[in-house]
Design a protein around this motif. Structure first.
Motif, PDB file in Angstrom:
ATOM      1  N   TYR A  37       0.844  -1.175   0.000  1.00 31.98           N
ATOM      2  CA  TYR A  37       0.000   0.000   0.000  1.00 31.98           C
ATOM      3  C   TYR A  37       0.888   1.236   0.000  1.00 31.98           C
ATOM      4  N   ALA A  40       0.877   6.596   3.392  1.00 32.24           N
ATOM      5  CA  ALA A  40      -0.298   7.439   3.617  1.00 32.24           C
ATOM      6  C   ALA A  40       0.115   8.903   3.710  1.00 32.24           C
ATOM      7  N   ASN A  56      -6.834  10.495   4.899  1.00 31.11           N
ATOM      8  CA  ASN A  56      -5.916  10.048   3.864  1.00 31.11           C
ATOM      9  C   ASN A  56      -6.338  10.684   2.546  1.00 31.11           C
ATOM     10  N   ALA A  59      -8.286   8.588  -0.073  1.00 29.29           N
ATOM     11  CA  ALA A  59      -9.671   8.213   0.193  1.00 29.29           C
ATOM     12  C   ALA A  59     -10.620   9.259  -0.377  1.00 29.29           C
ATOM     13  N   THR A  72     -14.419   6.590   1.624  1.00 29.57           N
ATOM     14  CA  THR A  72     -14.324   5.360   0.842  1.00 29.57           C
ATOM     15  C   THR A  72     -12.907   5.145   0.333  1.00 29.57           C
ATOM     16  N   TYR A  73     -12.480   3.885   0.381  1.00 29.77           N
ATOM     17  CA  TYR A  73     -11.199   3.440  -0.163  1.00 29.77           C
ATOM     18  C   TYR A  73     -11.520   2.503  -1.328  1.00 29.77           C
ATOM     19  N   LYS A  75      -9.930   1.154  -3.895  1.00 30.79           N
ATOM     20  CA  LYS A  75      -9.046   0.038  -4.235  1.00 30.79           C
ATOM     21  C   LYS A  75      -9.142  -1.099  -3.230  1.00 30.79           C
ATOM     22  N   THR A  79     -14.996   1.188   3.535  1.00 26.81           N
ATOM     23  CA  THR A  79     -15.592   2.483   3.837  1.00 26.81           C
ATOM     24  C   THR A  79     -15.581   2.714   5.344  1.00 26.81           C
ATOM     25  N   VAL A 173      -6.530   0.648   6.802  1.00 26.61           N
ATOM     26  CA  VAL A 173      -7.665   1.537   7.032  1.00 26.61           C
ATOM     27  C   VAL A 173      -7.815   1.829   8.528  1.00 26.61           C
ATOM     28  N   ASP A 176      -5.620   4.621   9.421  1.00 31.50           N
ATOM     29  CA  ASP A 176      -6.214   5.884   8.983  1.00 31.50           C
ATOM     30  C   ASP A 176      -7.308   6.342   9.939  1.00 31.50           C
TER      31      ASP A 176
END
Length: 187
Positions: A37, A40, A56, A59, A72-73, A75, A79, A173, A176
Motif C-alpha cells: 500500500y 499514507a 488520507n 480516500a 471510501t477506499y 481500491k 468504507t 484503514v 487511517d
C-alpha cells in the motif's frame, strides 16, 4: 520353471521402466500474497460541521445529511462511516448506543480490544475498539467532548468477513481511522 522366471523378470523390467520414467514430484514452496500500500499522506478536512479531522488523501469523502460522512477506499473496497450527533442531555444514551453497536459483533468476533482515547488539549475523549475475527467490522470508535459533540466511526468492507483475507487492508484503514480520531478537533 525357467519360463516362469523369465516372465517374472520381464514383468519387473516393464514395471520399473513405466514407473521409473516419471519426473520426481516435489511439493511447492509456501507462497504469500504481497500487498503493498502506498505511504499514507494526510490532509485536513473541514466544512460547516462542528468538527474537523485529517484524512488520507487517497480516500474519497462523501457528505451525507446531519454531518455524517462516508470515507471510501475504492481500491480496498472499504468504507469508514462517520456519524455526528449533538449532545442534548443524552450523553449516557449516546455512549450506551455506541458501545452496544460494537458489542453486537461479539458473536462473530474472537476478541474486542478497547483502547481509551484522551486528548485534553482538544477536549476529545472516547474509545477505540479493535474487533478481531470474522465480524462485519474490524474497528470502531466514538469520541465526545461530553457536553456538545458526539462522533462515531466504523469500518466496513464490501466482502464476506474473512479476517485473514482482509487483514492487510483492515490494518491500513484502521491506521487511517486512528489518525482521524487523533486529529479530531471541535469547532
Amino acid at each position: 520353471m525357467r519360463k516362469i522366471g523369465s516372465v517374472f523378470i520381464g514383468f519387473v523390467v516393464v514395471v520399473l521402466s513405466v514407473t521409473g520414467c516419471k519426473k520426481e514430484v516435489l511439493p511447492k514452496p509456501s507462497g504469500y500474497l504481497r500487498l503493498d500500500y502506498p505511504e499514507a499522506s494526510y490532509i485536513s478536512f473541514q466544512n460547516q460541521c462542528p468538527f474537523s479531522f485529517e484524512r488520507n488523501d487517497a480516500a474519497v469523502i462523501s457528505g451525507q445529511s446531519n454531518c455524517g460522512f462516508t470515507i471510501t477506499y475504492p481500491k480496498m473496497k472499504a468504507t469508514i462511516y462517520l456519524t455526528y450527533k449533538p449532545v442534548q442531555n443524552n450523553i449516557k444514551e449516546l455512549l450506551r448506543d455506541a458501545q452496544k453497536l460494537t458489542y453486537e459483533h461479539v458473536i462473530k468476533a474472537d476478541d474486542i480490544l478497547e483502547q481509551p482515547f484522551i486528548n485534553p488539549d482538544q477536549k476529545v475523549y472516547g474509545m477505540f475498539y479493535q474487533v478481531e475475527g470474522n465480524a462485519a467490522t474490524n474497528s470502531q470508535f466514538y469520541a465526545t467532548d461530553s457536553t456538545r459533540h458526539f462522533v462515531t466511526g466504523s469500518i466496513y468492507f464490501y466482502a464476506k468477513p474473512n479476517f485473514d483475507s482482509v487483514m492487510p487492508a483492515a490494518s491500513f484503514v484502521r491506521d487511517d481511522m486512528k489518525r482521524l480520531l487523533e486529529t479530531l478537533k471541535w469547532k
